[in-house]
Scaffold this motif. Structure first.
Motif, PDB file in Angstrom:
ATOM      1  N   ALA A  64       0.855  -1.178   0.000  1.00 56.86           N
ATOM      2  CA  ALA A  64       0.000   0.000   0.000  1.00 56.86           C
ATOM      3  C   ALA A  64       0.891   1.227   0.000  1.00 56.86           C
ATOM      4  CB  ALA A  64      -0.920  -0.009   1.220  1.00 56.86           C
ATOM      5  N   TRP A  65       0.309   2.385  -0.314  1.00 57.26           N
ATOM      6  CA  TRP A  65       1.044   3.650  -0.300  1.00 57.26           C
ATOM      7  C   TRP A  65       0.743   4.406   0.982  1.00 57.26           C
ATOM      8  CZ3 TRP A  65       4.733   3.998  -3.701  1.00 57.26           C
ATOM      9  CH2 TRP A  65       4.592   3.487  -4.995  1.00 57.26           C
ATOM     10  N   LEU A  66       1.786   4.911   1.623  1.00 57.49           N
ATOM     11  CA  LEU A  66       1.645   5.849   2.727  1.00 57.49           C
ATOM     12  C   LEU A  66       1.801   7.251   2.145  1.00 57.49           C
ATOM     13  CD1 LEU A  66       3.768   4.098   5.494  1.00 57.49           C
ATOM     14  CD2 LEU A  66       1.276   4.373   5.472  1.00 57.49           C
ATOM     15  N   VAL A  67       0.783   8.075   2.311  1.00 61.07           N
ATOM     16  CA  VAL A  67       0.721   9.379   1.660  1.00 61.07           C
ATOM     17  C   VAL A  67       0.663  10.473   2.724  1.00 61.07           C
ATOM     18  CG1 VAL A  67      -0.556  10.826   0.028  1.00 61.07           C
ATOM     19  CG2 VAL A  67      -0.546   8.326  -0.250  1.00 61.07           C
ATOM     20  N   ASP A  68       1.600  11.410   2.670  1.00 60.66           N
ATOM     21  CA  ASP A  68       1.638  12.522   3.620  1.00 60.66           C
ATOM     22  C   ASP A  68       1.177  13.811   2.948  1.00 60.66           C
ATOM     23  OD1 ASP A  68       2.593  11.097   5.840  1.00 60.66           O
ATOM     24  OD2 ASP A  68       4.652  11.191   5.097  1.00 60.66           O
ATOM     25  N   ILE A  69       0.157  14.421   3.528  1.00 59.16           N
ATOM     26  CA  ILE A  69      -0.370  15.699   3.064  1.00 59.16           C
ATOM     27  C   ILE A  69      -0.003  16.761   4.105  1.00 59.16           C
ATOM     28  CG2 ILE A  69      -2.397  16.973   2.296  1.00 59.16           C
ATOM     29  CD1 ILE A  69      -1.801  14.533   0.573  1.00 59.16           C
ATOM     30  N   LEU A  89       4.682   0.753   1.224  1.00 53.50           N
ATOM     31  CA  LEU A  89       4.644  -0.100   2.404  1.00 53.50           C
ATOM     32  C   LEU A  89       4.407  -1.537   1.965  1.00 53.50           C
ATOM     33  CD1 LEU A  89       4.416  -0.441   5.548  1.00 53.50           C
ATOM     34  CD2 LEU A  89       1.934  -0.147   5.237  1.00 53.50           C
ATOM     35  N   GLU A  90       5.398  -2.395   2.188  1.00 49.83           N
ATOM     36  CA  GLU A  90       5.231  -3.806   1.851  1.00 49.83           C
ATOM     37  C   GLU A  90       4.268  -4.464   2.829  1.00 49.83           C
ATOM     38  OE1 GLU A  90       6.375  -5.648  -0.560  1.00 49.83           O
ATOM     39  OE2 GLU A  90       7.898  -4.361  -1.508  1.00 49.83           O
ATOM     40  N   LEU A  91       3.428  -5.355   2.306  1.00 51.99           N
ATOM     41  CA  LEU A  91       2.526  -6.142   3.137  1.00 51.99           C
ATOM     42  C   LEU A  91       2.936  -7.607   3.075  1.00 51.99           C
ATOM     43  CD1 LEU A  91      -0.900  -4.493   2.217  1.00 51.99           C
ATOM     44  CD2 LEU A  91       0.338  -4.299   4.381  1.00 51.99           C
ATOM     45  N   PRO A  92       2.595  -8.396   4.079  1.00 55.24           N
ATOM     46  CA  PRO A  92       3.011  -9.806   4.094  1.00 55.24           C
ATOM     47  C   PRO A  92       2.385 -10.604   2.962  1.00 55.24           C
ATOM     48  CG  PRO A  92       1.445  -9.350   5.854  1.00 55.24           C
ATOM     49  CD  PRO A  92       1.826  -8.024   5.274  1.00 55.24           C
ATOM     50  N   THR A  93       3.063 -11.667   2.575  1.00 54.10           N
ATOM     51  CA  THR A  93       2.575 -12.590   1.548  1.00 54.10           C
ATOM     52  C   THR A  93       2.307 -13.933   2.217  1.00 54.10           C
ATOM     53  OG1 THR A  93       3.873 -11.485  -0.162  1.00 54.10           O
ATOM     54  CG2 THR A  93       3.074 -13.703  -0.658  1.00 54.10           C
ATOM     55  N   PRO A  94       1.061 -14.202   2.600  1.00 56.75           N
ATOM     56  CA  PRO A  94       0.775 -15.447   3.322  1.00 56.75           C
ATOM     57  C   PRO A  94       1.136 -16.701   2.537  1.00 56.75           C
ATOM     58  CG  PRO A  94      -1.043 -13.905   3.540  1.00 56.75           C
ATOM     59  CD  PRO A  94      -0.122 -13.343   2.498  1.00 56.75           C
ATOM     60  N   ARG A  95       0.976 -16.666   1.228  1.00 54.53           N
ATOM     61  CA  ARG A  95       1.395 -17.800   0.396  1.00 54.53           C
ATOM     62  C   ARG A  95       1.875 -17.268  -0.943  1.00 54.53           C
ATOM     63  NH1 ARG A  95      -2.606 -22.082   0.696  1.00 54.53           N
ATOM     64  NH2 ARG A  95      -1.244 -22.850   2.356  1.00 54.53           N
ATOM     65  N   ARG A  96       3.108 -17.584  -1.277  1.00 55.29           N
ATOM     66  CA  ARG A  96       3.662 -17.135  -2.549  1.00 55.29           C
ATOM     67  C   ARG A  96       2.973 -17.857  -3.706  1.00 55.29           C
ATOM     68  NH1 ARG A  96       8.366 -18.481  -3.940  1.00 55.29           N
ATOM     69  NH2 ARG A  96       8.472 -20.350  -2.643  1.00 55.29           N
ATOM     70  N   ALA A  97       3.106 -17.290  -4.888  1.00 54.52           N
ATOM     71  CA  ALA A  97       2.616 -17.924  -6.113  1.00 54.52           C
ATOM     72  C   ALA A  97       3.796 -18.059  -7.068  1.00 54.52           C
ATOM     73  CB  ALA A  97       1.505 -17.090  -6.756  1.00 54.52           C
ATOM     74  N   VAL A  98       4.002 -19.265  -7.594  1.00 55.04           N
ATOM     75  CA  VAL A  98       5.156 -19.517  -8.463  1.00 55.04           C
ATOM     76  C   VAL A  98       4.722 -20.304  -9.682  1.00 55.04           C
ATOM     77  CG1 VAL A  98       6.810 -19.491  -6.545  1.00 55.04           C
ATOM     78  CG2 VAL A  98       5.782 -21.660  -7.264  1.00 55.04           C
TER      79      VAL A  98
END
Length: 400
Positions: free
Chosen positions: A262-267, A278-287
Motif C-alpha cells: 500500500a502507499w503511505l501518503v503525507d499531506i 509499504l510492503e505487506l506480508p505474503t501469506p502464500r507465494r505464487a510460483v
C-alpha cells in the motif's frame, strides 16, 4: 495528515477455486497494524471491496473485522465502490457507519460530499468517486450526457473541484479516490489490465470495455493533492500525485511479478509532501514451475516452493499420466497444470486420403497415436494390447 492508500480487497475471491479468506484476513490485519505503527489518520480503499455484487455473509464479517481493527488502531476508514461491488449492499447503513468513523462512499449523487479529516493545519477533504459508468452517471445527474468514462470522470472531478473551492477556497487540500482505468493515452483497446491473463468469468462483473471507452487520461485528475486509484491489481505511478496501490493479495498467476502493499501518503500544509511504499506480508507465494515432471518431482528440486500456489508447465514430450495428482503429492497447492512440450513433432501436410491409403489397421492406429502424442506411438504394452484386440476383431469377422 497521513493516509494509507489501498484498493481491490476483493473479499470472497478464490485463487483458482481455492479460498483466499484466511490469507486476506492476515493481510488486512497487517494493514491495521501498519496504521498503528505509522500513525495513519485515514485508510482509503479505492473500490472493489468485495469480489461480488452479492457477497456472502462471511464477506461482511471479514469487512467488519477489518474496519474494526483499523478504527481501533486509530484511523478513519473511507471505502468506495468498484465495478465488482454492489453499491447498494456496500453502502447499506453507510449513514450509521459514518458516526463510527467508517465512511462508505457508494452513492454517485453524493460524490461531491467529502469526508473531513482534521490535521494540524485544518482539514483535508477526502472525496470518493464510486465506479462511474456513464450510464450510471446519466441516471444520477440530468445535466450529464456523456458517453465515455473520460467524460464521466471529468464531470465528477468538476463537481469535486467546485465543492472543494466552495468549502475552503482556492487553497483547498483534498484527496480523491477513484476506481477506473487511467492510462497515459486516451482511446485504444484493452480489457481490465489485471485480468488480461486470468479472468474470473463471473457474471456479476460488469464489462467496462467497449471500444476503449473505459480509458481515462491522467489529466482528468488535476487539482487534488493526491488521487488514490483502484482497479488495476499491480501498483503503478502515473504521476507523483496519481497512483495505483494494486491489490494487497495475489489473486492469479498473472500477478506473479507485482509487489503487494500500500502507499503511505503525507499531506502537509501546502499539499502533497511525500509518498512511501509499504510492503505487506505474503501469506502464500505464487510460483510458476517449468520442466519435466520427473525433474520437478526430484528430491531437492524446488523444495522451497512446497507451500506455494503452484502453476506447473510440463515440458515432457509426452504428457505424463496422472500428472496433477503426482505433482500435488509434492506441491499440495498446485492448482493449474499445462503441457507445453519442449520438442514438437513435425507432421507432413497430407490429405486424409493420402494419410490412410494402403495402411493396415495397426498402422493407422500407430499413426494416430503418434499424431496425438507429439510423435510418440504406442508403448510395448499398448502394442501387445492392440494386437490382441485386432486379432479378436479379425476372428469375429471371419465367423460372419
Amino acid at each position: 495528515m497521513r493516509a494509507l492508500h489501498t484498493s481491490d480487497w476483493h473479499i470472497g475471491r478464490t485463487f483458482h477455486g481455492h479460498s483466499t479468506d484466511d490469507h486476506l484476513a492476515q493481510v488486512l490485519a497487517a494493514i491495521a497494524q501498519a496504521v498503528r505503527d505509522h500513525h495513519v489518520d485515514v485508510v482509503i480503499v479505492a473500490g472493489d471491496v468485495f469480489d461480488s455484487s452479492t457477497p456472502k455473509a462471511e464477506a461482511f464479517t471479514m469487512l467488519n473485522s477489518a474496519v474494526r481493527a483499523i478504527r481501533s488502531a486509530g484511523a478513519q476508514v473511507v471505502l468506495t465502490s468498484g465495478n465488482h461491488d454492489g453499491p447498494a449492499r456496500l453502502g447499506h447503513l453507510a449513514e450509521f457507519a459514518a458516526f463510527g468513523g467508517v465512511h462508505v462512499l457508494a452513492d454517485l449523487r453524493r460524490l461531491a460530499v467529502p469526508v473531513a479529516v482534521p490535521d494540524a493545519h485544518g482539514e483535508v477533504l477526502v472525496y470518493g468517486i464510486p465506479y462511474v459508468h456513464p450510464e450510471f452517471l446519466r441516471g444520477a445527474f440530468e445535466d450529464f450526457d456523456g458517453r465515455t468514462h473520460e467524460a464521466a470522470l471529468s464531470f465528477a472531478m468538476d463537481l469535486i473541484r467546485d465543492d472543494a473551492r466552495a468549502r475552503v477556497g482556492e487553497g483547498a487540500r483534498y484527496v480523491v479516490a477513484s476506481h477506473c482505468f487511467a492510462s497515459g493515452e486516451a482511446g485504444g483497446g484493452g480489457r481490465e489490465v489485471h485480468e488480461t491473463t486470468e479472468s474470473t468469468g463471473r457474471s456479476e462483473e460488469r464489462d467496462i470495455t467497449r471500444g476503449g471507452l473505459d480509458i481515462v487520461p491522467p489529466g482528468v485528475f488535476q487539482g487534488p493533492a493526491y488521487t488514490a486509484l483502484g482497479h488495476i491489481h499491480s501498483r503503478a505511478t502515473l504521476r507523483e500525485d496519481l497512483r495505483y496501490s494494486g491489490a494487497p493479495l495475489r489473486f492469479s498467476f498473472g500477478e506473479l511479478s507485482s509487489a503487494k502493499g500500500a502507499w503511505l501518503v503525507d499531506i502537509g500544509a501546502a499539499g502533497l509532501e511525500g509518498v512511501e511504499w509499504l510492503e505487506l506480508p505474503t501469506p502464500r507465494r505464487a510460483v510458476r514451475l517449468t520442466g519435466t515432471l520427473d525433474h520437478l518431482l526430484s528430491p531437492g528440486v524446488h523444495e522451497e516452493d512446497r507451500d506455494a500456489w503452484v502453476d506447473i508447465v510440463l515440458t515432457d514430450d509426452l504428457r505424463p499420466r496422472d500428472a496433477m495428482r503426482r505433482a500435488q503429492e509434492k506441491f499440495p497447492h498446485a492448482v493449474t497444470l499445462a503441457h507445453r512440450p519442449s520438442t514438437v513433432a513435425a507432421h507432413a501436410r497430407e490429405t486424409y486420403a493420402d494419410r490412410t491409403r494402403g495402411k493396415s489397421d495397426a498402422e493407422l492406429i500407430e499413426a494416430f497415436l503418434g499424431f496425438t502424442r507429439n510423435g510418440h506411438g504406442a508403448s510395448p504394452e499398448e502394442q501387445e494390447l492392440l494386437a490382441d484386440s485386432l486379432q479378436a476383431l479379425d476372428a469375429k469377422e471371419a465367423t460372419r
